[in-house]
Write an enzyme that holds these catalytic residues in place. Structure first.
Site, mmCIF file in Angstrom:
data_model
loop_
_atom_site.group_PDB
_atom_site.id
_atom_site.type_symbol
_atom_site.label_atom_id
_atom_site.label_comp_id
_atom_site.label_asym_id
_atom_site.label_seq_id
_atom_site.Cartn_x
_atom_site.Cartn_y
_atom_site.Cartn_z
ATOM 1 N N ASP A 151 -0.061 2.401 8.415
ATOM 2 C CA ASP A 151 -0.579 1.600 9.528
ATOM 3 C C ASP A 151 0.248 1.696 10.825
ATOM 4 O O ASP A 151 -0.249 1.329 11.894
ATOM 5 C CB ASP A 151 -0.663 0.119 9.118
ATOM 6 C CG ASP A 151 -1.633 -0.101 7.967
ATOM 7 O OD1 ASP A 151 -2.526 0.742 7.769
ATOM 8 O OD2 ASP A 151 -1.492 -1.125 7.274
ATOM 9 N N MET A 211 -8.416 3.139 8.950
ATOM 10 C CA MET A 211 -7.534 2.059 8.464
ATOM 11 C C MET A 211 -6.504 1.669 9.520
ATOM 12 O O MET A 211 -6.423 2.293 10.577
ATOM 13 C CB MET A 211 -6.828 2.496 7.181
ATOM 14 C CG MET A 211 -7.636 2.254 5.922
ATOM 15 S SD MET A 211 -6.636 2.613 4.457
ATOM 16 C CE MET A 211 -7.715 2.025 3.168
ATOM 17 N N ASP A 231 5.017 -4.487 6.283
ATOM 18 C CA ASP A 231 5.575 -5.782 6.689
ATOM 19 C C ASP A 231 5.567 -6.823 5.566
ATOM 20 O O ASP A 231 6.467 -7.656 5.483
ATOM 21 C CB ASP A 231 4.915 -6.309 7.974
ATOM 22 C CG ASP A 231 3.404 -6.273 7.914
ATOM 23 O OD1 ASP A 231 2.853 -5.856 6.869
ATOM 24 O OD2 ASP A 231 2.765 -6.680 8.902
ATOM 25 N N LYS A 251 -24.380 14.550 27.243
ATOM 26 C CA LYS A 251 -23.591 14.721 26.009
ATOM 27 C C LYS A 251 -24.536 14.793 24.815
ATOM 28 O O LYS A 251 -25.439 13.980 24.688
ATOM 29 C CB LYS A 251 -22.657 13.516 25.815
ATOM 30 C CG LYS A 251 -21.336 13.640 26.535
ATOM 31 C CD LYS A 251 -20.447 12.455 26.181
ATOM 32 C CE LYS A 251 -19.105 12.513 26.848
ATOM 33 N NZ LYS A 251 -18.163 13.431 26.224
ATOM 34 N N THR A 308 4.312 2.866 5.465
ATOM 35 C CA THR A 308 2.907 2.447 5.541
ATOM 36 C C THR A 308 2.167 3.380 6.493
ATOM 37 O O THR A 308 2.743 3.830 7.488
ATOM 38 C CB THR A 308 2.763 0.990 6.054
ATOM 39 O OG1 THR A 308 1.393 0.757 6.417
ATOM 40 C CG2 THR A 308 3.617 0.699 7.272
ATOM 41 N N ARG A 349 0.711 -4.852 -5.007
ATOM 42 C CA ARG A 349 0.727 -6.034 -4.142
ATOM 43 C C ARG A 349 1.004 -7.201 -5.098
ATOM 44 O O ARG A 349 0.341 -7.317 -6.134
ATOM 45 C CB ARG A 349 -0.601 -6.208 -3.432
ATOM 46 C CG ARG A 349 -0.935 -5.004 -2.542
ATOM 47 C CD ARG A 349 -1.898 -5.378 -1.450
ATOM 48 N NE ARG A 349 -2.378 -4.205 -0.739
ATOM 49 C CZ ARG A 349 -1.765 -3.647 0.303
ATOM 50 N NH1 ARG A 349 -0.639 -4.150 0.751
ATOM 51 N NH2 ARG A 349 -2.284 -2.598 0.905
ATOM 52 N N GLY A 370 0.837 -1.203 0.000
ATOM 53 C CA GLY A 370 0.000 0.000 0.000
ATOM 54 C C GLY A 370 0.868 1.247 0.000
ATOM 55 O O GLY A 370 1.829 1.327 0.765
ATOM 56 N N ARG A 407 -17.633 15.751 13.766
ATOM 57 C CA ARG A 407 -18.069 16.351 15.033
ATOM 58 C C ARG A 407 -19.089 17.471 14.780
ATOM 59 O O ARG A 407 -20.111 17.558 15.459
ATOM 60 C CB ARG A 407 -16.843 16.902 15.776
ATOM 61 C CG ARG A 407 -17.154 17.682 17.026
ATOM 62 C CD ARG A 407 -15.866 18.220 17.613
ATOM 63 N NE ARG A 407 -15.004 17.132 18.057
ATOM 64 C CZ ARG A 407 -15.175 16.470 19.205
ATOM 65 N NH1 ARG A 407 -16.152 16.811 20.015
ATOM 66 N NH2 ARG A 407 -14.384 15.503 19.541
ATOM 67 N N ASP A 424 2.541 -0.277 11.717
ATOM 68 C CA ASP A 424 2.518 -1.646 12.258
ATOM 69 C C ASP A 424 3.825 -2.396 12.038
ATOM 70 O O ASP A 424 3.847 -3.627 12.065
ATOM 71 C CB ASP A 424 1.355 -2.440 11.635
ATOM 72 C CG ASP A 424 1.490 -2.549 10.116
ATOM 73 O OD1 ASP A 424 2.326 -1.837 9.531
ATOM 74 O OD2 ASP A 424 0.752 -3.352 9.519
ATOM 75 N N ARG A 470 -5.320 -1.921 9.335
ATOM 76 C CA ARG A 470 -5.285 -3.384 9.232
ATOM 77 C C ARG A 470 -5.397 -3.993 10.632
ATOM 78 O O ARG A 470 -6.431 -3.833 11.242
ATOM 79 C CB ARG A 470 -3.995 -3.828 8.543
ATOM 80 C CG ARG A 470 -4.188 -5.077 7.709
ATOM 81 C CD ARG A 470 -2.881 -5.492 7.126
ATOM 82 N NE ARG A 470 -2.545 -4.715 5.964
ATOM 83 C CZ ARG A 470 -2.769 -5.110 4.721
ATOM 84 N NH1 ARG A 470 -3.337 -6.261 4.481
ATOM 85 N NH2 ARG A 470 -2.409 -4.362 3.720
HETATM 86 O O1 F6P Z 1 -1.475 -1.202 4.607
HETATM 87 C C1 F6P Z 1 -2.079 -0.008 4.255
HETATM 88 C C2 F6P Z 1 -3.562 -0.221 4.032
HETATM 89 O O2 F6P Z 1 -4.124 1.012 3.638
HETATM 90 C C3 F6P Z 1 -4.331 -0.800 5.210
HETATM 91 O O3 F6P Z 1 -4.615 0.184 6.181
HETATM 92 C C4 F6P Z 1 -5.530 -1.378 4.532
HETATM 93 O O4 F6P Z 1 -6.079 -2.452 5.267
HETATM 94 C C5 F6P Z 1 -4.983 -1.865 3.228
HETATM 95 O O5 F6P Z 1 -3.779 -1.154 2.998
HETATM 96 C C6 F6P Z 1 -5.889 -1.715 2.047
HETATM 97 O O6 F6P Z 1 -5.276 -2.333 0.955
HETATM 98 P P1 F6P Z 1 -5.676 -2.082 -0.557
HETATM 99 O O7 F6P Z 1 -5.263 -0.682 -0.915
HETATM 100 O O8 F6P Z 1 -4.888 -3.109 -1.303
HETATM 101 O O9 F6P Z 1 -7.156 -2.237 -0.647
#
Ligand code: F6P
Length: 319
Positions: A127, A169, A103, A213, A125, A72, A11, A154, A129, A171
């Site tokens: 993420d 997002m 990763d 609230k 990325t 990918r 991504g 909001r 992660d 993951r």
């Molecule tokens: O890893 C980055 C990310 O944007 C994730 O947050 C998300 O789950 C995934 O890629 C989406 O992948 P794609 O762009 O292949 O749909």
């Protein structure tokens, strides 16, 4: 080494262009030739490789996405495909490769390293992660995008006294949701680290309504549940109108922030430093504001990202 290659994979993330620029410009200043590989491992397999010069990376530091393209490419798990990729690098006389990605991309770099081809991984990325770094390239920009969306939600939620669910997002990593919740002042956070506990969520929302609230924002990491179903459930249990918003790929685009541009530039230059020192099979990170590198195999197989319990506590206190 005389020639190095660079690719972006998986991504895309804002700041990848700045990282490519960092590798190219630092490489040239060390007297290296630098080659760009188009569309990640797929382009590597198809031998789509071109020499880059200073001007190839002019006017890209401020641009989101990646001008090299990304893909990918699960076929890279096949050893024969990787052997062809190494063959292509050798045809161009490229001695080492810098891989910018998450990763999954590190896994490809790890496999190439195990086959005797030196790679350096840079964490790119949204993420956040990847093990061995406090921040990944693109995370801070995406965070700002999410906060901007939450601010807008909001406005409309409070005008209508609604509950708003926002899917973020990440993951399997809740960092983007967690930090966006703190910065966006969300009432409830649901991440892979906290789990989804519907009863607790309802109790908290009802407590909020009881306290007066006017609205509530629930931030939730993607892939945990169907947010439209969750919205219906909350609406039927609380009697408050509830809407779900999936932010989606908007989070991946846009101009990188200063933080990401600087991080990417530092990481790109550091990758070249490592290669000049004869290092391979490493991945780059920033930890406590210092550039660090780890064994890429170790990073994938053994190192864990810390769960930010400190930030969850802060978020809990401020709701
Ligand atoms: O890893 C980055 C990310 O944007 C994730 O947050 C998300 O789950 C995934 O890629 C989406 O992948 P794609 O762009 O292949 O749909």
């Amino acid at each position: 080494i005389k020639k190095i290659g660079v690719l972006t994979s998986g991504g895309d993330a804002p700041g990848m262009n700045a990282a490519i620029r960092g590798v190219v410009r630092a490489g040239l200043s060390e007297g290296l030739e630098v080659y760009g590989v188009y569309d990640g491992y797929q382009g590597l397999h198809q031998n789509r490789i071109q020499k880059l010069d200073r001007s190839s990376v002019s006017d890209v530091i401020n641009r989101g996405g990646t001008f090299l393209g990304s893909a990918r490419f699960p076929e890279f798990r096949d050893e024969k495909v990787r052997a062809q990729a190494i063959e292509n690098l050798k045809i161009h006389g490229i001695d080492a490769l810098v891989v910018i990605g998450g990763d999954g991309s590190y896994m490809g770099a790890k496999k190439l390293t195990e086959m005797g081809y030196p790679c350096i991984g840079l964490p790119g990325t949204i993420d956040n992660d990847v093990a061995g770094t406090d921040y990944t390239i693109g995370f801070m920009t995406a965070l700002n995008t999410v906060i901007d969306a939450i601010d807008r939600l909001r406005d409309t939620s409070s005008s209508h006294q609604r509950i708003s669910i926002v899917e973020v997002m990440g993951r399997h990593c809740g960092d983007l949701t967690l930090m966006a919740s703190i910065a966006g002042g969300c009432e409830y956070i649901i991440t892979p680290e906290t789990g989804l506990h519907k009863e607790q969520l309802l109790a908290k929302i009802k407590e909020g309504i009881y306290k007066g609230k006017k609205h509530a924002i629930v931030a939730i990491t993607e892939l945990m549940t169907d947010v439209n179903q969750l919205a219906k459930y909350i609406e039927s249990e609380t009697g408050r109108e509830t809407r779900a918003t999936v932010l989606g790929h908007i989070q991946r685009g846009g101009q990188p922030t200063a933080f990401d541009r600087i991080l990417a530039s530092r990481m790109g230059a550091y990758a070249v430093d490592l290669l000049m020192q004869g290092e391979g099979g490493r991945c780059v990170g920033v930890q406590n504001e210092k550039m660090v590198h780890h064994d890429i195999i170790d990073a994938i197989e053994n190192m864990k990202r810390p769960v930010r319990t400190d930030l969850y506590k802060v978020a809990d206190k401020l709701f």
